[in-house]
Design an enzyme around this catalytic site. Structure first.
Site, short mmCIF file in Angstrom:
data_model
loop_
_atom_site.label_atom_id
_atom_site.label_comp_id
_atom_site.label_asym_id
_atom_site.label_seq_id
_atom_site.Cartn_x
_atom_site.Cartn_y
_atom_site.Cartn_z
N GLY A 123 -2.50 -10.93 -16.52
CA GLY A 123 -2.20 -11.73 -15.35
C GLY A 123 -1.73 -13.11 -15.78
O GLY A 123 -1.04 -13.26 -16.78
N CYS A 124 -2.09 -14.13 -15.03
CA CYS A 124 -1.70 -15.50 -15.38
C CYS A 124 -2.22 -15.84 -16.76
O CYS A 124 -3.40 -15.66 -17.07
CB CYS A 124 -2.27 -16.48 -14.35
SG CYS A 124 -1.93 -18.21 -14.74
N PHE A 125 -1.35 -16.36 -17.62
CA PHE A 125 -1.77 -16.57 -19.01
C PHE A 125 -2.68 -17.76 -19.21
O PHE A 125 -3.31 -17.89 -20.25
CB PHE A 125 -0.57 -16.63 -19.96
CG PHE A 125 0.60 -17.52 -19.58
CD1 PHE A 125 0.45 -18.65 -18.79
CD2 PHE A 125 1.88 -17.22 -20.05
CE1 PHE A 125 1.53 -19.47 -18.47
CE2 PHE A 125 2.97 -18.02 -19.75
CZ PHE A 125 2.79 -19.15 -18.96
N TRP A 126 -2.80 -18.65 -18.24
CA TRP A 126 -3.65 -19.82 -18.41
C TRP A 126 -5.11 -19.43 -18.67
O TRP A 126 -5.73 -19.86 -19.62
CB TRP A 126 -3.57 -20.72 -17.19
CG TRP A 126 -2.26 -21.39 -16.97
CD1 TRP A 126 -1.28 -21.62 -17.90
CD2 TRP A 126 -1.77 -21.90 -15.73
NE1 TRP A 126 -0.22 -22.25 -17.30
CE2 TRP A 126 -0.48 -22.45 -15.98
CE3 TRP A 126 -2.29 -21.97 -14.44
CZ2 TRP A 126 0.26 -23.05 -14.98
CZ3 TRP A 126 -1.54 -22.57 -13.44
CH2 TRP A 126 -0.27 -23.11 -13.71
N ASP A 202 -2.29 -12.77 -8.49
CA ASP A 202 -0.95 -12.73 -9.08
C ASP A 202 -0.42 -11.30 -9.13
O ASP A 202 -1.05 -10.43 -9.72
CB ASP A 202 -0.98 -13.31 -10.49
CG ASP A 202 -1.51 -14.74 -10.51
OD1 ASP A 202 -0.99 -15.55 -9.72
OD2 ASP A 202 -2.44 -15.03 -11.28
#
Length: 282
Positions: A123-126, A202
């Protein structure tokens, strides 16, 4: 009213889960009403609101190329065309960028050959990056784009869903301190592997999850882990288990984003072994 590319990305993340959720071509059912609501809450700017609604509506019926151009228009003209200067990134981003430009799939660090590479998409890489920053034995991390055919992709292009890439992280780890199996455990503890093309808020092919192995040994360990994990779910595993491809580092401001404060300016701990809950968007 001139809104910076970064400000628009972070605003979209706060109102829609992420910038790409609202604007991905995979979200064809995303209504112009939702766009209106998001932009009204964030800016109260009727001109920008009207433009955004028109751009998103038009993108549904046009080609993939034009869908990518929506990002370029919305984010000030530079989101699609700008090329990332990898030399300005801190290590390991600068090394990884150069290796990608040379067509090299990473196996280990060239500067520190004792460090092996492993890459994952969740998902979101953060948030995924911060989870791996906390793993003892992981020495360096970088966020970026992988598993797509386009060269030198940037955030706007990947978020359009048109390049074939997924947001991912690459870690350099010391195998004397951390096993690859431990990294696999971190992945499965972090993601829901049954979700197709998404994670959390996401959604889109750019948010698909996966384990991308860099060596034969990693391939064997990853496939064995996937077989075991199947027993823990009723739904089939949707996460990919594939050979790693070129890894293109993301823009500088994405790197170690949550550790540096995220959108709220509230830094989250990257201390080894930290178990604090990760706030995905800051």
């Amino acid at each position: 009213m001139r809104i910076s590319e970064k400000a628009l990305y972070l605003f979209a993340a706060s109102v829609a889960g992420s910038a790409c959720t609202a604007f991905s071509p995979s979200r064809a059912a995303f209504s112009s009403l939702s766009v209106q609501s998001a932009f009204t809450r964030g800016f109260g700017n009727e001109k920008l609101l009207s433009y955004a609604t028109t751009a998103i509506t038009r993108s549904r019926s046009r080609s993939t190329t034009l869908q990518m151009n929506v990002f370029s228009s919305l984010f000030g003209g530079g989101a699609q065309q700008s090329t990332i200067n990898y030399t300005t990134l801190e290590f390991p981003g600068n090394e990884l960028g150069q290796m990608a430009l040379e067509g090299k799939v990473v196996v280990n660090s060239e500067r520190f050959p004792n460090l092996k590479a492993a890459s994952f998409a969740g998902g979101c890489f953060w948030g995924l990056e911060l989870a791996y920053q906390r793993v003892p034995g992981v020495v360096y991390t970088a966020v970026g784009y992988t598993q797509g055919p386009e060269l030198t992709p940037n955030y706007g292009q990947v978020c359009s869903g048109a390049t074939g890439h997924t947001e991912a992280i690459l870690v350099y780890y010391d195998p004397k301190e951390c096993s690859y199996e431990n990294l696999l455990d971190t992945f499965f503890n972090r993601v829901d592997p049954t979700t197709v093309n998404g994670q959390g808020n996401d959604f889109g092919p750019q948010y698909r999850t996966g384990v991308y192995y860099h060596t034969k040994e990693q391939e064997e360990a990853a496939k064995e882990k996937f077989e075991k994990e199947k027993e823990n779910y009723r739904k089939p595993i949707a996460s990919e288990c594939k050979p790693a491809q070129l890894f293109w580092p993301a823009e500088k401001y994405h790197q170690q984003y949550l550790e540096k404060g995220g959108r709220l300016g509230m830094a989250q701990s990257a201390e080894k072994g930290c178990t604090d809950k990760i706030r995905c968007y800051g």
